[in-house]
Scaffold this active site. Structure first.
Site, PDB file in Angstrom:
ATOM      1  N   GLU A  38      -8.348   9.002 -57.941  1.00  0.00           N
ATOM      2  CA  GLU A  38      -6.710   9.051 -58.635  1.00  0.00           C
ATOM      3  C   GLU A  38      -5.744   8.722 -57.431  1.00  0.00           C
ATOM      4  O   GLU A  38      -5.932   9.490 -56.251  1.00  0.00           O
ATOM      5  CB  GLU A  38      -6.363  10.288 -59.334  1.00  0.00           C
ATOM      6  CG  GLU A  38      -4.911  10.657 -59.609  1.00  0.00           C
ATOM      7  CD  GLU A  38      -4.042   9.422 -60.284  1.00  0.00           C
ATOM      8  OE1 GLU A  38      -4.739   9.058 -61.387  1.00  0.00           O
ATOM      9  OE2 GLU A  38      -3.020   9.383 -59.951  1.00  0.00           O
ATOM     10  N   ARG A  87       2.877  16.038 -71.714  1.00  0.00           N
ATOM     11  CA  ARG A  87       1.812  15.334 -71.157  1.00  0.00           C
ATOM     12  C   ARG A  87       1.081  16.115 -70.021  1.00  0.00           C
ATOM     13  O   ARG A  87      -0.142  16.066 -69.956  1.00  0.00           O
ATOM     14  CB  ARG A  87       2.409  13.991 -70.521  1.00  0.00           C
ATOM     15  CG  ARG A  87       1.486  13.224 -69.872  1.00  0.00           C
ATOM     16  CD  ARG A  87       2.309  11.987 -69.007  1.00  0.00           C
ATOM     17  NE  ARG A  87       2.960  11.130 -70.066  1.00  0.00           N
ATOM     18  CZ  ARG A  87       2.423  10.120 -70.545  1.00  0.00           C
ATOM     19  NH1 ARG A  87       1.209   9.574 -70.091  1.00  0.00           N
ATOM     20  NH2 ARG A  87       3.145   9.445 -71.438  1.00  0.00           N
ATOM     21  N   TYR A 127      11.455  16.512 -80.670  1.00  0.00           N
ATOM     22  CA  TYR A 127      10.307  17.273 -81.249  1.00  0.00           C
ATOM     23  C   TYR A 127      10.420  18.795 -80.350  1.00  0.00           C
ATOM     24  O   TYR A 127      10.332  18.307 -78.984  1.00  0.00           O
ATOM     25  CB  TYR A 127       9.034  16.861 -81.700  1.00  0.00           C
ATOM     26  CG  TYR A 127       8.348  15.915 -80.782  1.00  0.00           C
ATOM     27  CD1 TYR A 127       7.717  16.416 -79.565  1.00  0.00           C
ATOM     28  CD2 TYR A 127       8.390  14.609 -80.773  1.00  0.00           C
ATOM     29  CE1 TYR A 127       7.086  15.423 -78.619  1.00  0.00           C
ATOM     30  CE2 TYR A 127       7.913  13.870 -79.908  1.00  0.00           C
ATOM     31  CZ  TYR A 127       7.305  14.303 -78.790  1.00  0.00           C
ATOM     32  OH  TYR A 127       6.535  13.467 -78.013  1.00  0.00           O
ATOM     33  N   ASP A 179      -4.294   2.069 -71.039  1.00  0.00           N
ATOM     34  CA  ASP A 179      -3.187   1.278 -70.975  1.00  0.00           C
ATOM     35  C   ASP A 179      -3.602   0.098 -70.019  1.00  0.00           C
ATOM     36  O   ASP A 179      -3.054  -1.084 -70.203  1.00  0.00           O
ATOM     37  CB  ASP A 179      -2.089   1.836 -70.146  1.00  0.00           C
ATOM     38  CG  ASP A 179      -1.139   2.733 -71.280  1.00  0.00           C
ATOM     39  OD1 ASP A 179      -1.644   2.770 -72.568  1.00  0.00           O
ATOM     40  OD2 ASP A 179      -0.026   3.000 -70.764  1.00  0.00           O
TER      41      ASP A 179
HETATM   42  C1  FAD Z   1       8.005   6.552 -73.927  1.00  0.00           C
HETATM   43  C2  FAD Z   1       6.815   6.885 -74.184  1.00  0.00           C
HETATM   44  C3  FAD Z   1       6.108   7.619 -75.081  1.00  0.00           C
HETATM   45  C4  FAD Z   1       5.065   7.656 -75.517  1.00  0.00           C
HETATM   46  N1  FAD Z   1       4.595   8.493 -76.497  1.00  0.00           N
HETATM   47  C5  FAD Z   1       3.176   8.744 -76.892  1.00  0.00           C
HETATM   48  C6  FAD Z   1       2.660   9.559 -78.176  1.00  0.00           C
HETATM   49  O1  FAD Z   1       3.732  10.168 -78.361  1.00  0.00           O
HETATM   50  N2  FAD Z   1       1.401   9.445 -78.102  1.00  0.00           N
HETATM   51  C7  FAD Z   1       0.309   8.916 -77.546  1.00  0.00           C
HETATM   52  O2  FAD Z   1      -0.649   8.802 -78.025  1.00  0.00           O
HETATM   53  N3  FAD Z   1       0.906   8.082 -76.647  1.00  0.00           N
HETATM   54  C8  FAD Z   1       2.151   7.896 -76.213  1.00  0.00           C
HETATM   55  N4  FAD Z   1       2.522   6.912 -75.289  1.00  0.00           N
HETATM   56  C9  FAD Z   1       1.789   6.435 -74.360  1.00  0.00           C
HETATM   57  C10 FAD Z   1       0.846   6.999 -73.431  1.00  0.00           C
HETATM   58  O3  FAD Z   1       1.706   7.726 -72.502  1.00  0.00           O
HETATM   59  C11 FAD Z   1      -0.033   6.067 -72.470  1.00  0.00           C
HETATM   60  O4  FAD Z   1      -0.593   5.225 -73.527  1.00  0.00           O
HETATM   61  C12 FAD Z   1      -1.379   6.741 -72.000  1.00  0.00           C
HETATM   62  O5  FAD Z   1      -0.355   7.617 -70.867  1.00  0.00           O
HETATM   63  C13 FAD Z   1      -2.274   5.917 -71.210  1.00  0.00           C
HETATM   64  O6  FAD Z   1      -3.044   6.583 -70.212  1.00  0.00           O
HETATM   65  P1  FAD Z   1      -3.911   5.831 -69.288  1.00  0.00           P
HETATM   66  O7  FAD Z   1      -4.638   6.862 -68.653  1.00  0.00           O
HETATM   67  O8  FAD Z   1      -4.478   4.591 -69.778  1.00  0.00           O
HETATM   68  O9  FAD Z   1      -2.810   5.265 -68.286  1.00  0.00           O
HETATM   69  P2  FAD Z   1      -1.796   6.166 -67.090  1.00  0.00           P
HETATM   70  O10 FAD Z   1      -1.313   7.263 -67.837  1.00  0.00           O
HETATM   71  O11 FAD Z   1      -0.833   5.117 -66.792  1.00  0.00           O
HETATM   72  O12 FAD Z   1      -2.809   6.614 -66.062  1.00  0.00           O
HETATM   73  C14 FAD Z   1      -3.185   5.956 -65.141  1.00  0.00           C
HETATM   74  C15 FAD Z   1      -3.354   6.384 -63.733  1.00  0.00           C
HETATM   75  O13 FAD Z   1      -4.066   5.537 -62.746  1.00  0.00           O
HETATM   76  C16 FAD Z   1      -3.671   5.923 -61.639  1.00  0.00           C
HETATM   77  N5  FAD Z   1      -3.709   4.795 -60.796  1.00  0.00           N
HETATM   78  C17 FAD Z   1      -2.986   3.618 -60.835  1.00  0.00           C
HETATM   79  N6  FAD Z   1      -3.614   2.646 -60.144  1.00  0.00           N
HETATM   80  C18 FAD Z   1      -4.701   3.178 -59.349  1.00  0.00           C
HETATM   81  C19 FAD Z   1      -5.378   2.602 -58.407  1.00  0.00           C
HETATM   82  N7  FAD Z   1      -5.403   1.679 -57.497  1.00  0.00           N
HETATM   83  N8  FAD Z   1      -6.301   3.755 -57.793  1.00  0.00           N
HETATM   84  C20 FAD Z   1      -6.593   4.906 -58.369  1.00  0.00           C
HETATM   85  N9  FAD Z   1      -5.570   5.389 -59.409  1.00  0.00           N
HETATM   86  C21 FAD Z   1      -4.532   4.527 -59.970  1.00  0.00           C
HETATM   87  C22 FAD Z   1      -2.193   6.386 -61.957  1.00  0.00           C
HETATM   88  O14 FAD Z   1      -1.626   7.282 -60.806  1.00  0.00           O
HETATM   89  C23 FAD Z   1      -2.440   7.167 -63.075  1.00  0.00           C
HETATM   90  O15 FAD Z   1      -2.460   8.495 -62.739  1.00  0.00           O
HETATM   91  C24 FAD Z   1       3.896   7.020 -74.738  1.00  0.00           C
HETATM   92  C25 FAD Z   1       4.284   6.008 -73.897  1.00  0.00           C
HETATM   93  C26 FAD Z   1       5.596   5.920 -73.300  1.00  0.00           C
HETATM   94  C27 FAD Z   1       5.939   5.173 -72.310  1.00  0.00           C
END
Ligand code: FAD
Length: 398
Positions: free
Chosen positions: A34, A107, A221, A303
């Protein structure tokens, strides 16, 4: 490199930690790298739908959220300009209807629960302050490089999972298509968390509230056992991202802009917006759907694979579903990581892409104006809770 080497997971967000837990559940070791130096308190509220809660419960992570999560009794939908009620979707029977609860969490609390559960497992190693810088994958395994304490370090694995978010390095290396870039959608989410004691009683009720308006909507909420209220104002505007990093959580916004933007809305909504001066601005980006989430021994998750607009509140939930599907695929083909990752991609692509597209469509419906908004409101009023809930069944009942 052997199939017994750990699976390297780039990114320790909701997706990466979920993948590590799911893999531990099938006896596979993982190394999570991370970038952030510490797992800090980022972001705000997340609505966790039953499709996510069911999987979290299987991993033992849902019960860790018990003290922090709030189960909303309903989703209340109102019209922004006058506060008129349009619909109330009853969620008290979520468990009976979808086989798992619907909860709202911070979160940071979800990440803490995933981290706590991960730290109990000897199969999971987590290295924070470690940013993936490159990787090579071939038929024998993967070799990754990452930057830690100013040095480039190396690790070997049987596969690489890119759970590194919207601007995924793994995605850019796997697909390398110049057109595959995050595109600003013209939508910005403004987020704040307000102490519940600062707000009147109706704002503190255990409900998910959604207010609809022209090119904007408002969601709020309670979180953390009702002690704080999460507020998100989503607006279509001309603001453009200010380069790399513009989409991170510490991007402060001016509440005067928001009060002006919502000035035609009812007093109740304006009072809520005015109750906080400290807003974080999160411009929202989209990416075109991918043909495949995997190539050889590397795959994308969360994502990185399918960023989605938050209008169905499914981004984190889909990352959690990805993690479970990844483990299922690897359990079925323990000695053939490339084939297992191709199976994972095939299992997830259609559903994740459909939800990605449905989220976009939902935003358009929320932001309608004029006659179309009037027609939408008529349908909401006429439908009743049960028919509106039935529209979510394909998402929540997996
Ligand atoms: C306004 C908003 C509201 C939302 N509300 C909801 C909701 O109500 N319910 C829901 O289910 N979803 C919701 N989401 C979506 C949700 O937040 C994301 O889809 C989710 O956080 C995706 O998780 P992830 O682990 O794929 O990506 P991220 O949470 O972006 O995590 C990626 C991680 O990778 C790390 N990283 C990046 N590059 C590198 C690298 N080169 N080397 C090592 N580490 C790295 C980052 O530091 C980060 O910790 C919302 C999003 C937004 C913007």
């Amino acid at each position: 490199m052997t199939s017994h080497d750990p699976i390297v997971i780039a990114g320790g967000g909701v997706g990466g930690l979920s993948a590590a837990l799911a893999l531990a559940g099938i006896g596979r070791a993982s190394l999570v790298i991370e970038r952030a130096p510490a797992f800090r308190e980022v972001g705000a509220g997340l609505q966790l739908a039953p499709n996510a809660c069911r999987i979290l419960r299987n991993w033992g992570a849902l019960e860790l959220l018990t003290g922090a999560a709030v189960a909303p009794e309903m989703v209340r939908i109102r019209r922004g300009v006058d506060g008129a009620d349009l619909a109330k979707l009853q969620l008290k029977n979520a468990e009976q209807r979808w086989g798992a609860p619907y909860v709202n969490v911070h979160r940071a609390d979800l990440l803490s629960a995933l981290l706590e559960q991960a730290r109990k497992s000897e199969l999971i190693e987590i290295r924070s302050g470690s940013a993936l810088t490159g990787f090579i994958e071939d038929e024998r395994g993967v070799a990754v490089t990452y930057r830690c304490d100013g040095e480039i370090r190396r690790a070997a694995g049987s596969a690489l999972i890119g759970a590194d978010g919207l601007r995924s390095l793994v995605r850019s290396r796997l697909h390398g298509d110049a057109n595959d870039k995050p595109v600003y959608t013209g939508h910005t989410a403004w987020r704040t968390v307000i102490p519940a004691d600062d707000l009147p009683e109706p704002m503190r009720r255990p409900a998910s509230n959604l207010w609809l308006g022209e090119r904007a909507h408002l969601v709020h909420y309670p979180l953390r056992a009702g002690k704080v209220i999460n507020v998100v104002a989503l607006v279509e505007d001309s603001w453009r991202g200010e380069g790399e990093g513009a989409d991170f959580w510490d991007n402060h916004g001016d509440s005067k802009f928001l009060l002006n933007r919502f000035k035609s809305w009812t007093r109740e909504a304006l009072d809520l917006i005015g109750a906080s001066e400290s807003w974080l601005r999160w411009p929202m980006f989209d990416r075109p759907p991918l043909e495949s989430f995997s190539r050889g021994r590397a795959a994308l998750l969360g994502d990185a694979a399918h960023p989605m607009l938050p209008y169905l509140a499914q981004g984190a939930a889909q990352a959690i579903e990805d993690a479970q599907a990844l483990a299922t695929a690897l359990a079925a083909r323990p000695d053939d990581a490339a084939a297992a990752l191709a199976d994972y991609s095939a299992a997830r692509k259609t559903r994740a892409s459909r939800i990605q597209q449905a989220s976009r469509k939902q935003g358009e419906i929320y932001h309608l104006s004029g006659f179309k908004a009037f027609a939408r409101d008529m349908v909401l009023r006429a439908s009743g809770s049960n028919r509106l809930l039935a529209r979510q069944d394909w998402i929540y009942s997996i």
